[in-house]
Design a protein around this motif. Sequence first.
Motif, PDB file in Angstrom:
ATOM      1  N   ALA A 182      15.471  42.150 -31.837  1.00 49.79           N
ATOM      2  CA  ALA A 182      15.508  41.407 -33.100  1.00 49.79           C
ATOM      3  C   ALA A 182      16.134  40.037 -32.906  1.00 49.79           C
ATOM      4  O   ALA A 182      15.648  39.029 -33.452  1.00 49.79           O
ATOM      5  CB  ALA A 182      16.293  42.208 -34.142  1.00 49.79           C
ATOM      6  N   ASN A 183      17.203  39.970 -32.131  1.00 52.51           N
ATOM      7  CA  ASN A 183      17.840  38.675 -31.861  1.00 52.51           C
ATOM      8  C   ASN A 183      16.901  37.750 -31.094  1.00 52.51           C
ATOM      9  O   ASN A 183      16.883  36.535 -31.327  1.00 52.51           O
ATOM     10  CB  ASN A 183      19.133  38.881 -31.070  1.00 52.51           C
ATOM     11  CG  ASN A 183      20.224  39.529 -31.898  1.00 52.51           C
ATOM     12  OD1 ASN A 183      20.184  39.491 -33.129  1.00 52.51           O
ATOM     13  ND2 ASN A 183      21.205  40.128 -31.248  1.00 52.51           N
ATOM     14  N   GLU A 196      15.976  40.859 -18.402  1.00 48.44           N
ATOM     15  CA  GLU A 196      16.210  42.219 -17.917  1.00 48.44           C
ATOM     16  C   GLU A 196      17.308  42.825 -18.795  1.00 48.44           C
ATOM     17  O   GLU A 196      18.410  42.272 -18.885  1.00 48.44           O
ATOM     18  CB  GLU A 196      16.652  42.232 -16.455  1.00 48.44           C
ATOM     19  CG  GLU A 196      15.571  41.865 -15.462  1.00 48.44           C
ATOM     20  CD  GLU A 196      14.551  42.986 -15.238  1.00 48.44           C
ATOM     21  OE1 GLU A 196      14.790  44.111 -15.718  1.00 48.44           O
ATOM     22  OE2 GLU A 196      13.533  42.714 -14.582  1.00 48.44           O
ATOM     23  N   LEU A 197      17.008  43.937 -19.434  1.00 46.77           N
ATOM     24  CA  LEU A 197      17.968  44.569 -20.332  1.00 46.77           C
ATOM     25  C   LEU A 197      18.312  45.963 -19.833  1.00 46.77           C
ATOM     26  O   LEU A 197      17.436  46.829 -19.727  1.00 46.77           O
ATOM     27  CB  LEU A 197      17.394  44.649 -21.749  1.00 46.77           C
ATOM     28  CG  LEU A 197      16.964  43.331 -22.392  1.00 46.77           C
ATOM     29  CD1 LEU A 197      16.461  43.581 -23.815  1.00 46.77           C
ATOM     30  CD2 LEU A 197      18.095  42.314 -22.397  1.00 46.77           C
ATOM     31  N   ALA A 198      19.581  46.169 -19.509  1.00 46.73           N
ATOM     32  CA  ALA A 198      20.028  47.473 -19.028  1.00 46.73           C
ATOM     33  C   ALA A 198      21.514  47.619 -19.291  1.00 46.73           C
ATOM     34  O   ALA A 198      22.263  46.637 -19.231  1.00 46.73           O
ATOM     35  CB  ALA A 198      19.752  47.629 -17.533  1.00 46.73           C
ATOM     36  N   GLY A 199      21.925  48.838 -19.587  1.00 45.64           N
ATOM     37  CA  GLY A 199      23.344  49.130 -19.642  1.00 45.64           C
ATOM     38  C   GLY A 199      23.913  49.213 -18.238  1.00 45.64           C
ATOM     39  O   GLY A 199      23.219  48.952 -17.250  1.00 45.64           O
ATOM     40  N   GLU A 259      16.821  50.650 -11.411  1.00 50.39           N
ATOM     41  CA  GLU A 259      18.013  49.882 -11.067  1.00 50.39           C
ATOM     42  C   GLU A 259      17.675  48.392 -11.153  1.00 50.39           C
ATOM     43  O   GLU A 259      16.629  47.960 -10.657  1.00 50.39           O
ATOM     44  CB  GLU A 259      18.493  50.229  -9.668  1.00 50.39           C
ATOM     45  CG  GLU A 259      19.008  51.652  -9.543  1.00 50.39           C
ATOM     46  CD  GLU A 259      19.495  51.983  -8.145  1.00 50.39           C
ATOM     47  OE1 GLU A 259      19.844  51.031  -7.406  1.00 50.39           O
ATOM     48  OE2 GLU A 259      19.518  53.174  -7.789  1.00 50.39           O
ATOM     49  N   VAL A 260      18.531  47.619 -11.793  1.00 48.00           N
ATOM     50  CA  VAL A 260      18.308  46.177 -11.916  1.00 48.00           C
ATOM     51  C   VAL A 260      19.490  45.443 -11.291  1.00 48.00           C
ATOM     52  O   VAL A 260      20.626  45.907 -11.326  1.00 48.00           O
ATOM     53  CB  VAL A 260      18.140  45.746 -13.391  1.00 48.00           C
ATOM     54  CG1 VAL A 260      16.877  46.358 -13.978  1.00 48.00           C
ATOM     55  CG2 VAL A 260      19.347  46.137 -14.234  1.00 48.00           C
ATOM     56  N   SER A 261      19.202  44.296 -10.717  1.00 48.91           N
ATOM     57  CA  SER A 261      20.256  43.542 -10.025  1.00 48.91           C
ATOM     58  C   SER A 261      21.169  42.811 -10.992  1.00 48.91           C
ATOM     59  O   SER A 261      22.313  42.506 -10.675  1.00 48.91           O
ATOM     60  CB  SER A 261      19.626  42.536  -9.053  1.00 48.91           C
ATOM     61  OG  SER A 261      18.771  41.630  -9.747  1.00 48.91           O
ATOM     62  N   HIS A 262      20.657  42.524 -12.185  1.00 51.11           N
ATOM     63  CA  HIS A 262      21.481  41.899 -13.218  1.00 51.11           C
ATOM     64  C   HIS A 262      20.899  42.262 -14.568  1.00 51.11           C
ATOM     65  O   HIS A 262      19.762  42.719 -14.670  1.00 51.11           O
ATOM     66  CB  HIS A 262      21.493  40.373 -13.061  1.00 51.11           C
ATOM     67  CG  HIS A 262      20.223  39.735 -13.518  1.00 51.11           C
ATOM     68  ND1 HIS A 262      19.077  39.703 -12.734  1.00 51.11           N
ATOM     69  CD2 HIS A 262      19.884  39.132 -14.699  1.00 51.11           C
ATOM     70  CE1 HIS A 262      18.105  39.093 -13.396  1.00 51.11           C
ATOM     71  NE2 HIS A 262      18.554  38.733 -14.587  1.00 51.11           N
ATOM     72  N   SER A 263      21.688  42.084 -15.618  1.00 49.74           N
ATOM     73  CA  SER A 263      21.214  42.384 -16.965  1.00 49.74           C
ATOM     74  C   SER A 263      21.577  41.255 -17.913  1.00 49.74           C
ATOM     75  O   SER A 263      22.676  40.701 -17.852  1.00 49.74           O
ATOM     76  CB  SER A 263      21.835  43.693 -17.467  1.00 49.74           C
ATOM     77  OG  SER A 263      21.492  43.924 -18.826  1.00 49.74           O
ATOM     78  N   ASP A 264      20.628  40.937 -18.796  1.00 46.90           N
ATOM     79  CA  ASP A 264      20.850  39.932 -19.837  1.00 46.90           C
ATOM     80  C   ASP A 264      21.212  40.583 -21.169  1.00 46.90           C
ATOM     81  O   ASP A 264      21.217  39.921 -22.209  1.00 46.90           O
ATOM     82  CB  ASP A 264      19.568  39.102 -20.037  1.00 46.90           C
ATOM     83  CG  ASP A 264      19.090  38.443 -18.757  1.00 46.90           C
ATOM     84  OD1 ASP A 264      19.860  37.635 -18.209  1.00 46.90           O
ATOM     85  OD2 ASP A 264      17.971  38.746 -18.310  1.00 46.90           O
ATOM     86  N   ALA A 267      24.248  39.163 -23.332  1.00 48.57           N
ATOM     87  CA  ALA A 267      23.966  37.832 -23.876  1.00 48.57           C
ATOM     88  C   ALA A 267      22.990  37.906 -25.050  1.00 48.57           C
ATOM     89  O   ALA A 267      23.174  37.214 -26.063  1.00 48.57           O
ATOM     90  CB  ALA A 267      23.400  36.936 -22.780  1.00 48.57           C
ATOM     91  N   LEU A 268      21.976  38.742 -24.941  1.00 46.42           N
ATOM     92  CA  LEU A 268      20.974  38.818 -25.998  1.00 46.42           C
ATOM     93  C   LEU A 268      21.463  39.653 -27.177  1.00 46.42           C
ATOM     94  O   LEU A 268      21.180  39.334 -28.338  1.00 46.42           O
ATOM     95  CB  LEU A 268      19.676  39.412 -25.444  1.00 46.42           C
ATOM     96  CG  LEU A 268      18.429  39.268 -26.314  1.00 46.42           C
ATOM     97  CD1 LEU A 268      18.169  37.800 -26.679  1.00 46.42           C
ATOM     98  CD2 LEU A 268      17.215  39.849 -25.605  1.00 46.42           C
ATOM     99  N   LEU A 269      22.210  40.710 -26.898  1.00 48.66           N
ATOM    100  CA  LEU A 269      22.725  41.566 -27.949  1.00 48.66           C
ATOM    101  C   LEU A 269      23.862  40.900 -28.714  1.00 48.66           C
ATOM    102  O   LEU A 269      24.073  41.154 -29.897  1.00 48.66           O
ATOM    103  CB  LEU A 269      23.195  42.892 -27.344  1.00 48.66           C
ATOM    104  CG  LEU A 269      23.647  44.010 -28.280  1.00 48.66           C
ATOM    105  CD1 LEU A 269      22.541  44.402 -29.248  1.00 48.66           C
ATOM    106  CD2 LEU A 269      24.101  45.225 -27.458  1.00 48.66           C
ATOM    107  N   GLY A 270      24.595  40.022 -28.028  1.00 52.31           N
ATOM    108  CA  GLY A 270      25.729  39.346 -28.656  1.00 52.31           C
ATOM    109  C   GLY A 270      27.053  40.002 -28.348  1.00 52.31           C
ATOM    110  O   GLY A 270      28.121  39.482 -28.706  1.00 52.31           O
TER     111      GLY A 270
END
Length: 285
Positions: A182-183, A196-199, A259-264, A267-270
């Motif tokens: 939504a953001n 890339e979105l991941a916890g 597995e992701v090397s970094h997550s955004d 920043a996107l969630l706030g």
Amino acid sequence: MTYLITGVTGQLGSAILEKVSETVAKEDIAVLVRSQEKGQAFAQAGYEVRVGDFSDQAKLVENFKGIDRLMFVSSAPGQEVTREQQHRNVLAAAKEAGVSALVYTSISNGDKSSAILAPDHIVTEALIKASGISYKILRNDWYIENEADIIASAQKDGFFYHAGGSGKVGWALRREYGYAAANALTGDFDSNAVYELAGDLHTYADLAKALSTILGKEVEARGISSQEYRQSLAQAGLPEPVQAIVAGIQDDIANHQLEVSHSDFEALLGHAPLDLVESLKEIIG
């Protein structure tokens, strides 16, 4: 500015709609549903309801007319019309209707992924980039809600089976992925972007430890082979196409495809997404 959100009858789409509605007037938000019946509650809540589905490109053109920004929630695999064809229909219709910007929900590692669910996303990402429409591609990792069977087993018996080996997953709540989307939808589209979105990354052993903390009893994650896992799905009576997808996802996890090397995400969630323990607490209630 007019918005159209797809997938609103699902949990991800409903979370996106909820969050968008905090900052956008309902009269500027349309929702796409498959039937008038499914749209009744949305119409009563003050949203514009447009009836159509991804299998009918001509109808989608009508659905998308007058829309500035499209929230394109990817469809489910295994339908009569393939997901790839559905997505082709959406993008062709969006371009013809004059949609200026879109947000799409893809898969972790996007065009580099060899996951079982990746091929349709790879095609769709390429089509989006070639469409001329401004875009944000959200490469979502795995929803913690997808582990409902594991959580139920842990609550009942204190153990669960998996075939994910030592692979790590960026589990997070579906609603948090929805709020991030939504953001993205309501934010600036100054340039095209891929997120890339991941916890935080965890193994199934970590998941068992978190469940132990919450339930107040020892939970054991029992690793089995891919073949054994497939046999268990067959014994449970799952249809073969479902078996292939569910077992394939376990193989993907074992092969480090989530597995992701970094997550955004933050920043996107706030803000930072909930950690594994707090996410599980929300599900268990």
